[in-house]
Scaffold this active site. Structure first.
Site, short mmCIF file in Angstrom:
data_model
loop_
_atom_site.label_atom_id
_atom_site.label_comp_id
_atom_site.label_asym_id
_atom_site.label_seq_id
_atom_site.Cartn_x
_atom_site.Cartn_y
_atom_site.Cartn_z
N ASP A 1 0.86 -1.19 0.00
CA ASP A 1 0.00 0.00 0.00
C ASP A 1 0.89 1.24 0.00
OD1 ASP A 1 -3.25 0.26 0.85
OD2 ASP A 1 -2.03 2.09 1.01
N LEU B 1 -17.49 -10.02 -1.75
CA LEU B 1 -17.50 -10.05 -0.28
C LEU B 1 -18.54 -9.09 0.27
CD1 LEU B 1 -13.65 -9.66 0.31
CD2 LEU B 1 -14.99 -11.76 -0.01
N GLU C 1 -19.41 -6.87 3.58
CA GLU C 1 -18.80 -6.39 4.81
C GLU C 1 -19.45 -7.08 6.00
OE1 GLU C 1 -18.56 -2.16 5.15
OE2 GLU C 1 -17.97 -1.96 3.05
N ASN D 1 -24.35 -6.81 -8.58
CA ASN D 1 -24.70 -5.77 -7.60
C ASN D 1 -25.98 -5.04 -8.00
OD1 ASN D 1 -22.72 -6.33 -5.80
ND2 ASN D 1 -21.42 -4.59 -6.31
N LEU E 1 -34.63 -9.91 0.31
CA LEU E 1 -36.02 -9.45 0.27
C LEU E 1 -36.42 -8.84 1.61
CD1 LEU E 1 -37.86 -12.28 -1.76
CD2 LEU E 1 -37.29 -9.96 -2.53
N CYS F 1 -20.69 -0.28 -1.97
CA CYS F 1 -20.80 -0.92 -3.29
C CYS F 1 -22.07 -0.56 -4.06
CB CYS F 1 -20.73 -2.43 -3.14
SG CYS F 1 -19.08 -2.98 -2.70
N ARG G 1 -20.46 4.74 4.74
CA ARG G 1 -20.63 5.23 3.38
C ARG G 1 -22.07 5.04 2.88
NH1 ARG G 1 -15.38 2.63 0.69
NH2 ARG G 1 -15.63 1.19 2.42
#
Ligand code: UDX
Length: 434
Positions: free
Chosen positions: A30, A153, A155, A211, A253, A263, A331
């Site tokens: 990183d 994935l 969270e 998504n 649902l 995402c 977020r």
């Protein structure tokens, strides 16, 4: 095999730690020195259940390490994953690919052995071609291939999702690269996890389509919940009644205050941009994005309505702020729009969240954050369950009644039984139930 993971964010860190746990030799790279320093000191930059233990175990076994040095990190790696962020570009909603492009250029400059470069970041269709072009232009003369390997994935459940995936998607037409990727995922092959090989472009589309489809499913049930409220149905029964149809399936649902997170909101917008640029409008996804956005603030109005004629000066306690439980991620959390709607109406807002308050504070400076649920609800004219943390599923209702000014509970996640709450003397309002 040695694996390099460029980007030690959520996806990179979880994937890197899980690959190491499978027995691979993993280096996470990183550019942020403070993040690498913290990781080397055994501190996790994100909250994810089980991650710290997984990281520590693999660091101790010398299978996982962290560095800021890309050249050293990718040296000898058979697979080099790009797992950097692709945030929404300011202004237009396109995915910002500058980190992906920078990583590709840096890899190209330093690559001195054959390797498969794998994009794990969520990237619009065609990005693999661009990564390949950047690598070629960087002057490297070794053999390489670029593959797409999107992640799915969730969270809060990321480690389980990684180790027991519904499927693994690998996008490349290069046979050699497919072989390398088979080796990377060998432990999951042995577990018979389904692996979908496709072209690189198809793999890139699979991620966004998955998504967008899930976001559609949630938005669909949210609108059915609204209809249930108007006509007197129970959305829980409706969801069960349709979900038992194998073609529909019971998951995703659950009605609620609208989807948030890192995402769905960003990826639906990015997909819409790709669709627009390619003259292939996705009208269903367009509606999903619009309906979801307006729903968050509508949930604020739902709470205000409960406060009666004069909401100004009344007090509302928000239980849960993160976009979902078991994360500290704020977020696009519905709580932000709900808190703002309440504050705009002159309501005093208190809140408690088990993990999210630190990140929530700067997003809602007018909200008083309190150290536990019971302190947050003291003197409240209404309690709102915004996020379904387990800790809110069995509140001591007697104690709650004594603490509040008015026993009103707005349950935006339907975690309580209406009869139970009404029996305990509460005015109980949920989503899509009588
Ligand atoms: C999602 C995808 O599930 C994952 O595959 C992808 O890699 C990243 O995006 P995540 O954002 O972590 O994962 O959370 P998820 O559990 O999918 O929930 C997303 C949002 O939808 C949350 O705000 C959640 O509260 C909401 N949701 C989910 C509902 O409102 N109802 C549901 O039935 C399911």
């Amino acid at each position: 095999m040695k694996i390099a993971m460029v980007g030690a964010g959520y996806v990179g860190l979880v994937s890197g730690a899980c690959f190491a746990d499978f027995g691979h030799d993993v280096v996470c790279i990183d550019t942020d020195p403070s993040k690498i320093e913290r990781l080397n000191a055994g501190e996790m930059p994100i909250y994810e259940p089980g991650l710290d233990e997984l990281v520590q175990r693999n660091v101790r076994a010398n299978r996982l390490s962290f560095t800021t040095g890309l050249a050293e990190g990718i040296s000898g790696a058979g697979a080099i994953f790009i797992a950097v962020g692709t945030p929404s570009r300011r202004g237009d909603g396109h995915a910002d690919l500058s980190f992906v492009h920078a990583a590709a250029a840096e890899i190209g400059k330093n690559l001195d052995h054959p390797a498969v470069i794998v994009t794990k970041s969520t990237v619009p269709v065609g990005t693999g071609d661009e990564v390949e072009r950047i690598l070629r232009e960087s002057g490297t003369d070794v053999h390489f291939a670029v593959a797409s390997n999107p992640e799915f994935l969730r969270e809060g459940a990321a480690i389980g999702d990684f180790k027991r995936p519904d499927r693994i998607v690998i996008g490349t037409d290069d046979e050699w690269a497919r072989g390398v990727m088979r080796e990377v995922y060998r432990p999951l092959f042995l577990n018979r996890s389904p692996i979908v090989f496709s072209s690189r472009r198809s793999a890139e589309i699979i991620k966004y389509a998955a998504n967008a489809f899930l976001a559609t499913k949630i938005t669909f049930i949210n609108e059915i919940a609204d209809l249930c409220e108007k006509v007197g149905g129970d959305v829980q029964d409706v969801a069960r009644g349709i979900g038992l149809d194998n073609r529909i399936g019971p998951k995703f649902l659950h009605p609620g205050p609208g989807f948030g997170g890192s995402c769905f909101p960003k990826d639906t917008l990015a997909l819409l941009k790709t669709a627009e640029d390619n003259d292939a409008p996705l009208r269903i996804v367009e509606s999903v994005a619009k309906v979801n956005e307006s729903r968050k603030r509508a949930m604020g109005r739902k709470v205000i309505d409960v406060l009666g004629e004069a909401p100004r000066g009344k007090r509302v306690a928000l239980l849960g702020l993160t976009f979902k439980p078991n994360t500290d991620d704020m977020r696009d959390a519905p709580s932000i729009a709900i808190a703002q709607a309440l504050i705009d109406a002159g309501v005093e807002v208190t809140a408690y969240d088990p993990e999210g308050m630190e990140l929530a504070r700067p997003l809602m400076p007018e909200v008083a954050m309190l150290p536990n649920a019971y302190e947050a609800i003291e003197g409240a004219d209404a309690i709102v369950i915004v996020t379904e943390w387990d800790a809110f599923r069995a509140l001591d209702l007697g104690r709650v009644r004594e603490l509040v000014r008015a026993p009103v509970l707005v349950d935006l996640r339907n975690i309580y039984e209406p009869e139970e709450l009404r029996g305990a003397g509460f005015t109980y309002i949920s989503v899509g139930r009588p």
